[in-house]
Design a protein around this motif. Structure first.
Motif, PDB file in Angstrom:
ATOM      1  N   ASN A 166       0.824  -1.208   0.000  1.00 42.42           N
ATOM      2  CA  ASN A 166       0.000   0.000   0.000  1.00 42.42           C
ATOM      3  C   ASN A 166       0.859   1.258   0.000  1.00 42.42           C
ATOM      4  O   ASN A 166       0.475   2.283  -0.563  1.00 42.42           O
ATOM      5  N   GLY A 201      -0.022   0.317  -3.860  1.00 45.21           N
ATOM      6  CA  GLY A 201      -1.377  -0.150  -3.617  1.00 45.21           C
ATOM      7  C   GLY A 201      -1.470  -1.647  -3.837  1.00 45.21           C
ATOM      8  O   GLY A 201      -0.543  -2.292  -4.318  1.00 45.21           O
ATOM      9  N   TYR A 208      -1.422   3.290   6.156  1.00 42.38           N
ATOM     10  CA  TYR A 208      -1.654   4.447   5.286  1.00 42.38           C
ATOM     11  C   TYR A 208      -1.083   5.713   5.929  1.00 42.38           C
ATOM     12  O   TYR A 208      -0.442   6.530   5.266  1.00 42.38           O
ATOM     13  N   GLY A 233      -5.714   1.734  -3.710  1.00 39.60           N
ATOM     14  CA  GLY A 233      -4.506   2.484  -4.048  1.00 39.60           C
ATOM     15  C   GLY A 233      -4.186   2.407  -5.525  1.00 39.60           C
ATOM     16  O   GLY A 233      -3.779   3.397  -6.139  1.00 39.60           O
ATOM     17  N   ASN A 262      -1.997   7.857  -0.281  1.00 40.74           N
ATOM     18  CA  ASN A 262      -2.015   7.370   1.099  1.00 40.74           C
ATOM     19  C   ASN A 262      -2.770   8.319   2.025  1.00 40.74           C
ATOM     20  O   ASN A 262      -3.457   7.879   2.955  1.00 40.74           O
TER      21      ASN A 262
END
Length: 253
Positions: free
Chosen positions: A17, A21, A53, A159, A182
């Protein structure tokens, strides 16, 4: 063995992420593998990746730039509205319907990530050299709202789709796109998780371990992103997305 799998999924999910993503693909698959129903696995994985995130957004904070002349306040408002709508739709979705939709949603996210750079190059080739960004703010707002509704409903691949959307809106610097992705993902996920918790969809048994490992993975991933070639990152995300798609299609067969 189940706890080791969950810990590894949280670490890898947070790292993915942070850099591009697709981390939710891994957490969703791991939770379903250990016996969590798909609807609850989606909500729990979403909640667990929230700290990651935040960690990776902080790491990329100096790179963030906003698309289509939109400001942070407008982007946050779009995210809140879209996230609330998507999470509300999820609460009204049956377990059977969601399980059927999962592989299609993952496939959609992966295809969007594959097509994003090609669509961007095609659009820029047709645009004036003095007008790199030809997307109107109203168009960008609608596109981002649709993506946020998707994210509130199904965090998997959020993402990837956000990065593809930013590319189509004229952004080209991957680290800056990652930072904004993010940041918006953290806000969107916070809203969705509150609604998921209210609807009783969070599996607290696995949540803390996933979240702790996602924090570590999020910061490590953001750090490694500066050292790994973008083409390698893209190839890895596409491979994971396709493998997860195949895995869930086989599971539902």
């Amino acid at each position: 063995m189940d706890w080791l799998l969950i810990a590894l999924a949280g670490l890898l999910g947070g790292m993915l992420n942070a850099v591009a993503g697709g981390g939710s693909f891994i957490t969703l698959f791991a939770l379903v593998f250990v016996g969590v129903p798909p609807l609850m696995a989606n909500a729990t994985g979403t909640a667990a990746l929230l700290p990651g995130y935040l960690a990776s957004a902080w790491r990329f904070r100096k790179e963030i730039k906003y698309p289509a002349n939109l400001n942070l306040k407008t982007l946050c408002l779009i995210t809140i509205v879209g996230g609330c709508l998507g999470a509300a739709i999820l609460l009204s979705t049956s377990e059977q319907v969601f399980a059927y939709l999962v592989p299609w949603l993952i496939l959609l996210a992966t295809l969007a990530f594959i097509a994003g750079p090609w669509l961007l190059k095609k659009r820029l080739a047709n645009a004036s050299l003095t007008r790199v960004s030809t997307v109107k703010p109203q168009t960008a707002m609608i596109a981002l709202c649709i993506v946020c509704i998707y994210g509130g409903y199904f965090n998997g691949g959020l993402g990837i789709i956000l990065l593809a959307t930013f590319g189509l809106l004229g952004q080209t610097q991957l680290h800056g796109m990652n930072g904004l992705k993010n940041l918006l993902s953290a806000l969107l996920t916070t809203i969705a998780v509150v609604i998921y918790a209210w609807g009783g969809l969070i599996d607290t048994q696995h949540l803390l371990l996933l979240a702790f490992m996602a924090i570590i993975g999020g910061y490590l991933g953001a750090t490694l992103a500066y050292r790994i070639p973008h083409t390698l990152l893209r190839g890895l995300i596409i491979l994971i997305g396709l493998l997860m798609t195949i895995g869930f299609f086989i599971r539902e067969a």
